[in-house]
Design an enzyme around this catalytic site. Sequence first.
Site, PDB file in Angstrom:
ATOM      1  CB  SER A 158      -0.912   0.015   1.236  1.00 44.54           C
ATOM      2  OG  SER A 158      -1.584   1.252   1.366  1.00 44.54           O
ATOM      3  CE1 TYR A 172      -4.166  -2.166   4.710  1.00 38.03           C
ATOM      4  CE2 TYR A 172      -3.441   0.099   4.414  1.00 38.03           C
ATOM      5  CZ  TYR A 172      -3.827  -1.114   3.884  1.00 38.03           C
ATOM      6  OH  TYR A 172      -3.858  -1.293   2.517  1.00 38.03           O
TER       7      TYR A 172
END
Length: 268
Positions: A158, A172
């Site tokens: 990401s 995350y």
Amino acid sequence: MDGKVVLITGGKRRVAAVVAGAKGIGRMIAEGYVANGAKVYLTGRDAGACEAAVAELAPLARAAGTSVHALPANLQELSECERLAAALAEREPAGLHVLLNNAGASWGDSLDSYPDHAWHKVLTLNLHRVFTLTQLCLPLLERAATPADPARVIHIGSIDGIRAPTVSNFAYSASKAGLHHLSRALARELGPRHVTSNVLACGPFPTKMMKATLDSFGDVIKSEVPLKRIGNPSDVAGSCIYLSSKAGAYCNGALIRVDGGASLASKI
């Protein structure tokens, strides 16, 4: 991709009422592999979702002269990872050409309220089990690999693992930064064994995980991405196919930003 065997984690079917035409990134990637002739296995903890994805992709697989299969497993659990690897070895004794580590979880909350158990859930699935499954599938990957055409391990990272995120998703973003570095460490170890390890750092795509953000700020996000749009299924699927093909055979330890330039902007 004709004749190659691919295992995709988190490759479930699209979820209704997310975004029009929305699919999880794993499902987007699965469709690309199937359309290009790969034999695909989908895994995830929701057996029904895996079977639904297989049913949706079956006509495309038949048209491409290949097949798609469900192998459900709860990847949070070590025993389930072991069961998955054993089941795949039984079905594919000749080996595995591509392991696509896509399964993931996110948890957003304020700094003052962020719960301890969020770290365990997110880091286990996003980072720890990536290592676990790569380790367990390594004998199959080595079996399929050759010096000219290595087996591939591809991780879905990401842009929040590259930059400081603009939302409070502490576990995350930390897990994705860890995943990016884990991929580089694996690349050094796996390269001599004719297996590559690479990361796609994905930006905004129309997925379940992005639903709330896109519902609230979709127009703003598009305006801030240099390409002025969010990602399409072919963007991420094509990047995976590149890394899995002869064209990507010499890529090892790479991080490719599949984000339209979003990680260069500052407001999303």
